[in-house]
Design a protein around this motif. Structure first.
Motif, PDB file in Angstrom:
ATOM      1  N   PHE A   1      -4.629   8.509  -1.400  1.00 50.98           N
ATOM      2  CA  PHE A   1      -3.297   8.216  -2.238  1.00 50.98           C
ATOM      3  C   PHE A   1      -2.838   6.881  -1.463  1.00 50.98           C
ATOM      4  O   PHE A   1      -2.463   6.146  -2.114  1.00 50.98           O
ATOM      5  CB  PHE A   1      -2.366   9.098  -1.956  1.00 50.98           C
ATOM      6  CG  PHE A   1      -1.004   8.691  -2.434  1.00 50.98           C
ATOM      7  CD1 PHE A   1      -0.713   8.934  -3.836  1.00 50.98           C
ATOM      8  CD2 PHE A   1      -0.022   8.287  -1.502  1.00 50.98           C
ATOM      9  CE1 PHE A   1       0.577   8.483  -4.397  1.00 50.98           C
ATOM     10  CE2 PHE A   1       1.279   7.869  -2.052  1.00 50.98           C
ATOM     11  CZ  PHE A   1       1.676   8.101  -3.421  1.00 50.98           C
ATOM     12  N   ASP A   2      -2.577   6.838  -0.140  1.00 53.29           N
ATOM     13  CA  ASP A   2      -2.071   5.676   0.600  1.00 53.29           C
ATOM     14  C   ASP A   2      -2.890   4.604   0.345  1.00 53.29           C
ATOM     15  O   ASP A   2      -2.443   3.550   0.197  1.00 53.29           O
ATOM     16  CB  ASP A   2      -2.230   6.065   2.089  1.00 53.29           C
ATOM     17  CG  ASP A   2      -1.279   7.194   2.631  1.00 53.29           C
ATOM     18  OD1 ASP A   2      -0.395   7.662   1.903  1.00 53.29           O
ATOM     19  OD2 ASP A   2      -1.143   7.580   3.802  1.00 53.29           O
ATOM     20  N   THR A   3      -4.210   4.656   0.533  1.00 53.63           N
ATOM     21  CA  THR A   3      -4.991   3.443   0.203  1.00 53.63           C
ATOM     22  C   THR A   3      -4.948   2.878  -1.407  1.00 53.63           C
ATOM     23  O   THR A   3      -4.640   1.714  -1.285  1.00 53.63           O
ATOM     24  CB  THR A   3      -6.482   3.567   0.409  1.00 53.63           C
ATOM     25  OG1 THR A   3      -6.590   4.149   1.854  1.00 53.63           O
ATOM     26  CG2 THR A   3      -7.361   2.465   0.253  1.00 53.63           C
ATOM     27  N   ASP A   4      -4.846   3.769  -2.343  1.00 56.45           N
ATOM     28  CA  ASP A   4      -4.953   3.424  -3.841  1.00 56.45           C
ATOM     29  C   ASP A   4      -3.502   2.640  -3.837  1.00 56.45           C
ATOM     30  O   ASP A   4      -3.159   1.826  -4.519  1.00 56.45           O
ATOM     31  CB  ASP A   4      -5.394   4.269  -4.607  1.00 56.45           C
ATOM     32  CG  ASP A   4      -6.693   4.311  -4.426  1.00 56.45           C
ATOM     33  OD1 ASP A   4      -7.412   3.718  -3.814  1.00 56.45           O
ATOM     34  OD2 ASP A   4      -7.312   5.280  -5.367  1.00 56.45           O
ATOM     35  N   PHE A   5      -2.495   3.561  -3.288  1.00 47.30           N
ATOM     36  CA  PHE A   5      -0.932   3.169  -3.444  1.00 47.30           C
ATOM     37  C   PHE A   5      -0.816   1.677  -2.949  1.00 47.30           C
ATOM     38  O   PHE A   5      -0.169   0.787  -3.712  1.00 47.30           O
ATOM     39  CB  PHE A   5      -0.182   4.037  -2.747  1.00 47.30           C
ATOM     40  CG  PHE A   5       1.372   3.648  -2.490  1.00 47.30           C
ATOM     41  CD1 PHE A   5       1.977   4.273  -3.518  1.00 47.30           C
ATOM     42  CD2 PHE A   5       1.794   2.962  -1.488  1.00 47.30           C
ATOM     43  CE1 PHE A   5       3.494   3.910  -3.314  1.00 47.30           C
ATOM     44  CE2 PHE A   5       3.194   2.659  -1.569  1.00 47.30           C
ATOM     45  CZ  PHE A   5       3.855   3.208  -2.499  1.00 47.30           C
ATOM     46  N   ALA A   6      -1.292   1.130  -1.890  1.00 48.76           N
ATOM     47  CA  ALA A   6      -0.933  -0.007  -1.112  1.00 48.76           C
ATOM     48  C   ALA A   6      -1.762  -1.060  -1.783  1.00 48.76           C
ATOM     49  O   ALA A   6      -1.209  -2.146  -2.049  1.00 48.76           O
ATOM     50  CB  ALA A   6      -1.381   0.018   0.431  1.00 48.76           C
ATOM     51  N   ASN A   7      -3.019  -0.846  -2.346  1.00 52.31           N
ATOM     52  CA  ASN A   7      -3.626  -1.809  -2.843  1.00 52.31           C
ATOM     53  C   ASN A   7      -3.272  -2.025  -4.402  1.00 52.31           C
ATOM     54  O   ASN A   7      -3.539  -3.225  -4.896  1.00 52.31           O
ATOM     55  CB  ASN A   7      -5.219  -1.432  -2.934  1.00 52.31           C
ATOM     56  CG  ASN A   7      -5.948  -1.691  -1.522  1.00 52.31           C
ATOM     57  OD1 ASN A   7      -6.325  -2.788  -1.443  1.00 52.31           O
ATOM     58  ND2 ASN A   7      -5.964  -0.599  -0.776  1.00 52.31           N
ATOM     59  N   ILE A   8      -2.942  -1.025  -5.341  1.00 51.78           N
ATOM     60  CA  ILE A   8      -2.644  -1.297  -6.688  1.00 51.78           C
ATOM     61  C   ILE A   8      -1.137  -2.033  -6.517  1.00 51.78           C
ATOM     62  O   ILE A   8      -1.210  -2.891  -7.337  1.00 51.78           O
ATOM     63  CB  ILE A   8      -2.378   0.251  -7.453  1.00 51.78           C
ATOM     64  CG1 ILE A   8      -3.932   0.946  -7.744  1.00 51.78           C
ATOM     65  CG2 ILE A   8      -1.607  -0.066  -8.662  1.00 51.78           C
ATOM     66  CD1 ILE A   8      -3.745   2.237  -8.150  1.00 51.78           C
ATOM     67  N   LEU A   9      -0.390  -1.575  -5.876  1.00 52.96           N
ATOM     68  CA  LEU A   9       0.937  -2.235  -5.713  1.00 52.96           C
ATOM     69  C   LEU A   9       0.857  -3.663  -5.273  1.00 52.96           C
ATOM     70  O   LEU A   9       1.677  -4.493  -5.532  1.00 52.96           O
ATOM     71  CB  LEU A   9       2.074  -1.437  -5.154  1.00 52.96           C
ATOM     72  CG  LEU A   9       2.236  -0.221  -6.050  1.00 52.96           C
ATOM     73  CD1 LEU A   9       2.901   0.947  -5.006  1.00 52.96           C
ATOM     74  CD2 LEU A   9       3.371  -0.428  -6.996  1.00 52.96           C
ATOM     75  N   ARG A  10      -0.045  -3.812  -4.087  1.00 50.61           N
ATOM     76  CA  ARG A  10      -0.127  -5.278  -3.816  1.00 50.61           C
ATOM     77  C   ARG A  10      -0.758  -6.193  -4.855  1.00 50.61           C
ATOM     78  O   ARG A  10      -0.433  -7.281  -5.007  1.00 50.61           O
ATOM     79  CB  ARG A  10      -1.218  -5.279  -2.431  1.00 50.61           C
ATOM     80  CG  ARG A  10      -1.630  -6.689  -1.982  1.00 50.61           C
ATOM     81  CD  ARG A  10      -0.297  -7.782  -1.432  1.00 50.61           C
ATOM     82  NE  ARG A  10      -0.485  -8.796  -1.138  1.00 50.61           N
ATOM     83  CZ  ARG A  10      -1.164 -10.009  -1.793  1.00 50.61           C
ATOM     84  NH1 ARG A  10      -0.938  -9.784  -3.220  1.00 50.61           N
ATOM     85  NH2 ARG A  10      -1.335 -10.933  -1.276  1.00 50.61           N
ATOM     86  N   MET A  11      -1.768  -5.604  -5.548  1.00 47.14           N
ATOM     87  CA  MET A  11      -2.359  -6.153  -6.615  1.00 47.14           C
ATOM     88  C   MET A  11      -1.569  -6.740  -7.814  1.00 47.14           C
ATOM     89  O   MET A  11      -1.259  -7.821  -8.309  1.00 47.14           O
ATOM     90  CB  MET A  11      -3.555  -5.482  -7.175  1.00 47.14           C
ATOM     91  CG  MET A  11      -4.281  -6.268  -8.425  1.00 47.14           C
ATOM     92  SD  MET A  11      -3.749  -5.853  -9.982  1.00 47.14           S
ATOM     93  CE  MET A  11      -4.153  -4.000 -10.185  1.00 47.14           C
TER      94      MET A  11
END
Length: 244
Positions: free
Chosen positions: A130-140
């Motif tokens: 969750f933490d990893t995808d949260f950060a990457n999706i929102l950064r993208m």
């Protein structure tokens, strides 16, 4: 719809301006610079209108995702980023809801299917994933809209849209920064996704028009918001009649 990170890593009528067909990605005219109406705050172009809709739609999925992040995030940095999502999008949404009726713009009550898909994906994840995808999706997603904000800010002749763009610029940059501070952003993958995202059907990229008579969704700012609201009255020189 499919996720963007593989492996879990995701149109003037008398009533109102026509609902944009695709959030500014595909508009009624071939030029987003086409003036669709003149207002007392300056001309309003297709690009201006679509920008207001786009900012509203962003809040409709990122605000609740911030709430989810506060519940599921496992690191202090992810929890901080989640709070910034809630604070920033609540105040951006307040500005959108105030200026939209002043400019006769119809704004959505639900995000696009693609955006809702991001929320669905993250709702199903826990822990480090969750933490990893949260950060990457929102950064993208924030990286993708950053250039749009800059273009609107530098080209709009409408003072209300300009104020929203100022606010959005500060908010998006803040959100990019807090995502990066999680230490979880894969820059190669994220930048590739934001610059070469797959073409999706219009139906996936368009938030549905609001149902007539449906109460407007309000993103309530927390009492300790970290963002600064826009003083619309100072721009207009009069009291706004827009909904609070």
């Amino acid at each position: 719809m499919g996720t963007l990170f593989v492996g879990g890593a995701l149109t003037l009528t008398l009533g109102a301006l026509a609902y944009p067909s695709m959030l500014g990605l595909d508009t009624v005219s071939t030029s987003t610079d086409r003036i669709i109406t003149n207002t007392q705050w300056g001309p309003l172009t297709e690009g201006d209108r679509d920008f207001v809709v786009k900012v509203r739609a962003a809040g409709l999925w990122e605000y609740p995702l911030g709430q989810i992040g506060l519940q599921k995030g496992t690191s202090k940095a992810v929890l901080t980023a989640s709070q910034h999502l809630i604070d920033g999008h609540a105040l951006l949404d307040d500005t959108c809801r105030k200026i939209a009726p002043m400019l006769n713009i119809t704004i959505p009550n639900v995000a696009s299917p693609q955006q809702e898909g991001f929320v669905t994906q993250l709702k199903g994840e826990t822990g480090a994933q969750f933490d990893t995808d949260f950060a990457n999706i929102l950064r993208m997603t924030h990286g993708s809209i950053f250039n749009t904000v800059a273009k609107i800010r530098s080209t709009t002749k409408n003072s209300l849209v300009r104020a929203l763009a100022d606010q959005a610029n500060d908010t998006v940059l803040d959100h990019i920064t807090v995502m990066e501070k999680t230490g979880l952003v894969d820059f190669n993958s994220t930048i590739f996704q934001q610059t070469t995202a797959p073409k999706l059907p219009k139906s996936d990229l368009t938030p549905p028009a609001p149902v007539p008579g449906q109460p407007q969704v309000v993103l309530t700012p927390p009492p300790n918001a970290t963002s600064t609201p826009v003083d619309v009255n100072a721009i207009t020189g009069e009291n706004s009649q827009a909904p609070k």
